[in-house]
Every structure is written in structure tokens, then in C-alpha cells.
Design a protein around this motif. Structure first.
Motif, mmCIF file in Angstrom:
data_model
loop_
_atom_site.group_PDB
_atom_site.id
_atom_site.type_symbol
_atom_site.label_atom_id
_atom_site.label_comp_id
_atom_site.label_asym_id
_atom_site.label_seq_id
_atom_site.Cartn_x
_atom_site.Cartn_y
_atom_site.Cartn_z
ATOM 1 N N HIS A 3 -16.425 19.720 17.625
ATOM 2 C CA HIS A 3 -17.478 20.587 17.103
ATOM 3 C C HIS A 3 -17.773 20.281 15.639
ATOM 4 O O HIS A 3 -18.924 20.371 15.209
ATOM 5 C CB HIS A 3 -17.110 22.056 17.293
ATOM 6 C CG HIS A 3 -17.207 22.500 18.717
ATOM 7 N ND1 HIS A 3 -18.384 22.457 19.435
ATOM 8 C CD2 HIS A 3 -16.276 22.981 19.567
ATOM 9 C CE1 HIS A 3 -18.171 22.900 20.658
ATOM 10 N NE2 HIS A 3 -16.889 23.223 20.770
ATOM 11 N N GLU B 290 -19.915 17.184 15.742
ATOM 12 C CA GLU B 290 -21.275 17.510 16.180
ATOM 13 C C GLU B 290 -22.062 18.202 15.078
ATOM 14 O O GLU B 290 -23.244 17.909 14.866
ATOM 15 C CB GLU B 290 -21.212 18.385 17.426
ATOM 16 C CG GLU B 290 -22.540 18.522 18.120
ATOM 17 C CD GLU B 290 -22.375 19.115 19.497
ATOM 18 O OE1 GLU B 290 -22.797 20.272 19.660
ATOM 19 O OE2 GLU B 290 -21.851 18.442 20.384
ATOM 20 N N HIS C 128 -26.009 11.258 22.453
ATOM 21 C CA HIS C 128 -25.356 12.542 22.223
ATOM 22 C C HIS C 128 -24.587 12.999 23.462
ATOM 23 O O HIS C 128 -23.464 13.503 23.349
ATOM 24 C CB HIS C 128 -26.390 13.587 21.823
ATOM 25 C CG HIS C 128 -25.814 14.943 21.608
ATOM 26 N ND1 HIS C 128 -25.020 15.241 20.516
ATOM 27 C CD2 HIS C 128 -25.874 16.062 22.344
ATOM 28 C CE1 HIS C 128 -24.630 16.495 20.608
ATOM 29 N NE2 HIS C 128 -25.144 17.019 21.699
ATOM 30 N N ALA D 198 -20.623 13.682 23.728
ATOM 31 C CA ALA D 198 -20.162 14.991 24.181
ATOM 32 C C ALA D 198 -19.221 14.877 25.375
ATOM 33 O O ALA D 198 -18.332 15.706 25.546
ATOM 34 C CB ALA D 198 -21.365 15.867 24.542
#
Length: 90
Positions: A36, A39, A9, A13
Motif C-alpha cells: 500500500h 501504491e 498496475h 497489484a
């Protein structure tokens, strides 16, 4: 397993917004919204994956198979980013 999830992750990111903005020349706002959205979908599909793993696949087989998928994904990301490190090519 949690270590690989958090490492994976954190890697996404850090790399995905930069890749969208610098390599694909997308606007900063668009690349941020794509990140986003990605995610959010990643967290939602985690719940669906847990339901599938608990009902059909089983705990240990799902953990082992997802570990291999994580490692394969990290390998693909690493291979895609090698050009960005400006390593000498022989």
C-alpha cells in the motif's frame, strides 16, 4: 497508453504482495503495508511526473519514453517470475 498503465498496475497489484510474502518471507501484514505504501507513492509520483512532462520534456516525448520504461519493467517482472511457473529447464 492507459491500457499499459492499467495492465502494469494490475500486474504489480497481483505479484508484489505475493513476492513479499512468499519469496521474502515477510509477515502478511508487513507485506500488505509495503504494497500500500508502494501504491500510494506510485500515485503521488504520477503527479510529479505529469508536472515534469508538461514543463520540461513535452507531451509526446514523455509518452514515448514512459512507454519504453513500462515495457522494460514488464520484461523485468516477467523474467523474475519465470522460476515461479516451474517451467522445464533444459
Amino acid at each position: 497508453m492507459k491500457f499499459f498503465f492499467f495492465f502494469h498496475h494490475s500486474l504489480y497489484a497481483a505479484i508484489l504482495p505475493l513476492f513479499l510474502h512468499r519469496k521474502l518471507d515477510l509477515d502478511h501484514n508487513i507485506s500488505t503495508s509495503i504494497f500500500h505504501t508502494f501504491e500510494c507513492l506510485m500515485l503521488i509520483f504520477t503527479v510529479f511526473g505529469a508536472i515534469i512532462a508538461d514543463t520540461w520534456i513535452g507531451l509526446y516525448r514523455s509518452v514515448i519514453s514512459m512507454s519504453f520504461i513500462y515495457i522494460l519493467g514488464l520484461g523485468f517482472i516477467t523474467a523474475a517470475m519465470l522460476e515461479s511457473f516451474n517451467l522445464p529447464v533444459e
